[in-house]
Design an enzyme around this catalytic site. Structure first.
Site, PDB file in Angstrom:
ATOM      1  N   SER A 113      42.470  38.830  40.628  1.00  0.00           N
ATOM      2  CA  SER A 113      41.116  39.341  40.428  1.00  0.00           C
ATOM      3  C   SER A 113      40.204  38.305  39.797  1.00  0.00           C
ATOM      4  O   SER A 113      39.019  38.580  39.607  1.00  0.00           O
ATOM      5  CB  SER A 113      41.159  40.599  39.559  1.00  0.00           C
ATOM      6  OG  SER A 113      41.853  40.333  38.357  1.00  0.00           O
ATOM      7  N   HIS A 134      41.696  40.346  47.458  1.00  0.00           N
ATOM      8  CA  HIS A 134      41.634  41.152  46.238  1.00  0.00           C
ATOM      9  C   HIS A 134      41.372  42.618  46.573  1.00  0.00           C
ATOM     10  O   HIS A 134      40.260  43.002  46.922  1.00  0.00           O
ATOM     11  CB  HIS A 134      40.538  40.590  45.325  1.00  0.00           C
ATOM     12  CG  HIS A 134      40.356  41.346  44.057  1.00  0.00           C
ATOM     13  ND1 HIS A 134      39.156  41.384  43.384  1.00  0.00           N
ATOM     14  CD2 HIS A 134      41.211  42.110  43.325  1.00  0.00           C
ATOM     15  CE1 HIS A 134      39.278  42.127  42.300  1.00  0.00           C
ATOM     16  NE2 HIS A 134      40.511  42.582  42.239  1.00  0.00           N
ATOM     17  N   GLU A 146      38.047  42.241  48.591  1.00  0.00           N
ATOM     18  CA  GLU A 146      37.277  41.019  48.379  1.00  0.00           C
ATOM     19  C   GLU A 146      38.082  39.854  48.966  1.00  0.00           C
ATOM     20  O   GLU A 146      39.222  39.620  48.567  1.00  0.00           O
ATOM     21  CB  GLU A 146      37.062  40.825  46.870  1.00  0.00           C
ATOM     22  CG  GLU A 146      35.915  39.954  46.489  1.00  0.00           C
ATOM     23  CD  GLU A 146      35.658  39.995  44.989  1.00  0.00           C
ATOM     24  OE1 GLU A 146      34.540  39.636  44.595  1.00  0.00           O
ATOM     25  OE2 GLU A 146      36.550  40.368  44.205  1.00  0.00           O
ATOM     26  N   ASN A 184      34.564  40.974  39.460  1.00  0.00           N
ATOM     27  CA  ASN A 184      34.793  40.885  38.018  1.00  0.00           C
ATOM     28  C   ASN A 184      33.744  40.057  37.293  1.00  0.00           C
ATOM     29  O   ASN A 184      33.614  40.169  36.079  1.00  0.00           O
ATOM     30  CB  ASN A 184      36.200  40.360  37.752  1.00  0.00           C
ATOM     31  CG  ASN A 184      37.226  41.455  37.966  1.00  0.00           C
ATOM     32  OD1 ASN A 184      37.085  42.555  37.458  1.00  0.00           O
ATOM     33  ND2 ASN A 184      38.256  41.176  38.749  1.00  0.00           N
TER      34      ASN A 184
END
Length: 277
Positions: A113, A134, A146, A184
């Protein structure tokens, strides 16, 4: 590229979810985890998840489960998806081992992540076939994947992984290899600021999360979400952001660090910002 045989490394919450959605797409899945008993627990998680989904019209567990096999070591596959602990050195070591164990044409993907994909690619002799994939938790329920290209990732590899994500019923969002990627880079400062609001006495956890749920229309408040992700994982991601971007605004809240030091990791330990039975 064809990904008929997929090796999933890491049988925790994320790895089990990834194995489930890949098997549900009709592919053969090999599930590996170096931690004793982890694969067995992962298979139990998959069986429970499939059972709940089947009650709502999802695939028959008796069709999906036989496609998943436990393996004791890294083995031949068309694609490896890594979902181990969020530690750069552990991931690099795994990618070096996978580079030796899997065929030269296989793609090596990471579910990280936040850790730079370019660094993982550089640990192999096939950097053009390394990519970030991800998924989001819970994997069987959330549609986003992702897709992160390393500096070395080839167009062919990126196109094949985007196509695979769609074939798994997911929506791919492509991102470049910056610390935290897109998700993130945005999410962790939100969680971190919620932790500061709690630490500074602005409000109690329930009130902070209620504001996010009812005021921002989020399905879950930031503190409850941090408990679901794991507070140790949140701190690890914030450290990557802080180190990679050099901006003090990404430094983990002291309360987060204190909870992690005390073993309050969230749902997986039974206590984080909230207590769990």
């Amino acid at each position: 590229m064809s990904f008929d045989r997929v090796l999933v490394v890491g049988a925790g919450q994320m790895g089990a979810g990834i194995a489930q959605v890949v098997a549900a797409s009709g592919r053969e899945v090999l599930l590996h985890d170096a931690l004793p008993g982890a694969v067995g627990r992962g298979l139990e998680t998959i069986e429970r998840s499939l059972g709940k989904l089947h009650e709502k019209g999802g695939p028959d567990p008796e069709t999906v489960l036989p496609r998943i096999s436990a393996v004791d070591a890294l083995t031949s596959a068309d694609l490896m998806i890594e979902a181990i602990v969020e530690d750069p050195e552990a991931k690099k070591a795994l990618f070096r081992s996978a580079d030796e164990a899997l065929p030269a044409e296989a793609v090596l993907a990471s579910n990280t992540s936040s850790i730079p994909i370019t660094e993982l690619a550089a640990a192999t002799s096939r950097p053009e076939r390394v990519i970030g994939m991800h998924f989001f938790n819970p994997v069987p329920m959330l549609a986003l994947v992702e897709v992160i290209r390393a500096e070395q990732t080839s167009d062919e590899t990126a196109e094949a992984i985007v196509a695979l994500a769609r074939d798994l019923g997911k929506t791919p969002a492509e991102a470049n290899d910056f610390p935290g990627f897109v998700s993130n880079r945005i999410l962790m400062p939100f969680i971190n600021e919620a932790a500061y609001a709690l630490m500074e006495g602005v409000a109690e956890p329930e009130a902070i999360d209620t504001v996010a749920r009812l005021g921002f229309a989020h399905p879950m408040g930031p503190l409850a979400l941090a408990d679901l992700i794991g507070l140790d994982t949140c701190v690890a991601i914030m450290d990557v952001l802080h180190d990679g971007l050099g901006n003090p605004k990404y430094a983990p809240c002291p309360l987060l660090r204190r909870y992690v030091a005390a073993g309050r990791l969230g749902r997986k330990s039974g206590r984080g910002f909230y207590e769990y039975g």
